[in-house]
Design an enzyme around this catalytic site. Structure first.
Site, PDB file in Angstrom:
ATOM      1  N   HIS A   1      99.868  93.377  62.635  1.00  0.00           N
ATOM      2  CA  HIS A   1      98.820  94.227  63.484  1.00  0.00           C
ATOM      3  C   HIS A   1      97.768  93.005  63.687  1.00  0.00           C
ATOM      4  CE1 HIS A   1      99.761  98.623  61.816  1.00  0.00           C
ATOM      5  NE2 HIS A   1     100.924  98.079  62.735  1.00  0.00           N
TER       6      HIS A   1
ATOM      7  N   GLU B   1      94.508  92.577  63.024  1.00  0.00           N
ATOM      8  CA  GLU B   1      93.643  92.162  61.911  1.00  0.00           C
ATOM      9  C   GLU B   1      94.727  91.165  61.257  1.00  0.00           C
ATOM     10  OE1 GLU B   1      93.022  96.753  61.545  1.00  0.00           O
ATOM     11  OE2 GLU B   1      94.654  95.300  62.315  1.00  0.00           O
TER      12      GLU B   1
ATOM     13  N   ARG C   1     114.128  96.202  87.357  1.00  0.00           N
ATOM     14  CA  ARG C   1     114.744  95.127  87.862  1.00  0.00           C
ATOM     15  C   ARG C   1     113.749  94.192  88.468  1.00  0.00           C
ATOM     16  NH1 ARG C   1     117.134  99.502  89.394  1.00  0.00           N
ATOM     17  NH2 ARG C   1     116.309  99.576  91.585  1.00  0.00           N
TER      18      ARG C   1
ATOM     19  N   SER D   1     117.304 122.198  86.071  1.00  0.00           N
ATOM     20  CA  SER D   1     117.637 123.245  85.607  1.00  0.00           C
ATOM     21  C   SER D   1     118.980 123.856  85.751  1.00  0.00           C
ATOM     22  CB  SER D   1     116.819 124.306  86.003  1.00  0.00           C
ATOM     23  OG  SER D   1     116.808 124.488  87.492  1.00  0.00           O
TER      24      SER D   1
ATOM     25  N   GLY E   1     110.127 114.463  93.047  1.00  0.00           N
ATOM     26  CA  GLY E   1     109.507 114.848  94.058  1.00  0.00           C
ATOM     27  C   GLY E   1     108.186 115.769  94.268  1.00  0.00           C
TER      28      GLY E   1
END
Length: 366
Positions: free
Chosen positions: A51, A53, A208, A225, A297
């Site tokens: 981390h 620190e 890519r 769905s 979309g």
């Protein structure tokens, strides 16, 4: 600007460097100072690694007794992939700790600061807290709202179309804009599209990059769905190489075929967008997905927008015109009733990318 704010701003700059490398952990930066001299700096460079620190203490060496530690997030006090940062802070012999904000993670949430205060450290908190919360908004959204940070990305023509009336959309944006998109993808945990995008564009949705680097690949998700995702499409053909999650609302033989091809299936039997999104987000939070990129979309964007779930937008505008009442606009759905209630981008950044205009910023909903 006071000295504490100046040093905390530097810690925030360091923290920003870890974007895309540490999720689902937060971005954290740290600066160690004594008598006005910076002894060491560090930030959390990768998930599972030391981390901020610990990195700053290592950079400072052994000469940290009596110093002040500036850190953008409360030090952790529990064992995870690394030991508690509170132990490292105490061992370093700091006199003072300055923290931008508490960590709302239930395993921390004030415990680290309490432990350090009880050990005799002078602890100050709340320095540049708003800036720290802004930086780690995706992390906070996952914890506080039980959903990923949602980033909408689209490319459109000058007359506001995502595709022609026949569904043709490749390519609206130019090559330089598409390189930016791949860079954006490279720091995502998952990418979401709708079934129509899967049907008409046959996208691959992998990262890519032109420099040949091989970053992590995000989980690819289709909101589908009726289980229409093409079995011979690029997504399904590569599902055993890069994970694909299909979110379906029906159990049909087609679903079994998708599973055999290597796709994961998530059933959402809810009827409306809100409930289906909630079921998907619950699943993604369990998988530690922090940043979710949505690439269209119009119907999918519309559902998210109507529910005020879009947090950030990246839009590319090309100097092209295609017209047509049946051509797809970026955001469908119900929409807002009047211009004064329009959602806005806060401090948007606008760039010219060859002949494209690139606009991105965070969304402020009315």
């Amino acid at each position: 600007m006071d000295f504490d704010s100046l040093l905390m701003r530097r810690a925030l700059e360091l923290a920003k460097r870890s974007e895309g490398f540490v999720e689902p952990n937060p971005m954290v930066g740290c600066v160690i100072v004594r008598n006005g001299t910076v002894l060491g700096e560090g930030y959390h460079t990768r998930f599972g690694g030391p981390h901020a620190e610990v990195e700053a203490i290592r950079a400072a060496g052994k000469d940290t007794v009596g110093a002040t530690c500036y850190v953008t997030l409360e030090p952790c006090s529990h064992h995870g992939k690394t030991p508690p940062c509170t132990e490292a802070v105490l061992a370093a012999g700091f006199k003072r700790l300055v923290v931008a904000m508490r960590d709302p993670n239930p395993q921390v949430n004030g415990r680290g600061l309490q432990l350090l205060r009880e050990a005799g450290l002078d602890v100050a908190e709340g320095v540049l807290e708003d800036e720290a919360r802004y930086l780690n908004a995706p992390y906070l959204t996952r914890l506080e709202k039980n959903r990923p940070w949602i980033i909408a990305k689209w490319a459109m023509t000058l007359d506001g179309r995502l595709a022609s009336r026949t569904g043709s959309s490749q390519w609206i944006s130019n090559a330089a804009s598409r390189e930016i998109v791949h860079r954006l993808r490279s720091r995502m945990d998952a990418i979401l599209i709708g079934s129509q995008t899967a049907l008409h564009d046959d996208p691959l949705l992998t990262v890519r990059l032109s420099d040949g680097t091989a970053p992590r690949q995000p989980l690819r998700i289709v909101f589908d769905s009726k289980a229409q995702t093409p079995l011979d499409g690029q997504l399904v053909r590569t599902a055993k190489e890069v994970p694909v999650l299909i979110v379906v609302g029906v159990d049909t033989p087609r679903v079994t075929e998708l599973e055999k091809a290597g796709c994961e299936i998530l059933y959402t039997d809810a009827m409306d967008y809100r409930e289906r999104f909630e079921m998907l987000f619950d699943h993604l939070v369990q998988r530690d997905v922090t940043n979710l990129l949505v690439e269209g979309g119009g119907g999918l964007f519309g559902g998210l927008f109507d529910l005020r779930l879009i947090d950030e937008v990246h839009a590319f505008i090309a100097p092209k015109l295609i017209g047509g009442d049946a051509a797809v606009a970026p955001i469908g759905g119900i929409g807002l009733a009047d211009m004064p209630s329009a959602a806005k981008l806060d401090s948007p950044e606008i760039r010219i990318v060859d002949d494209n205009v690139y606009i991105h910023g965070r969304v402020r909903h009315p």
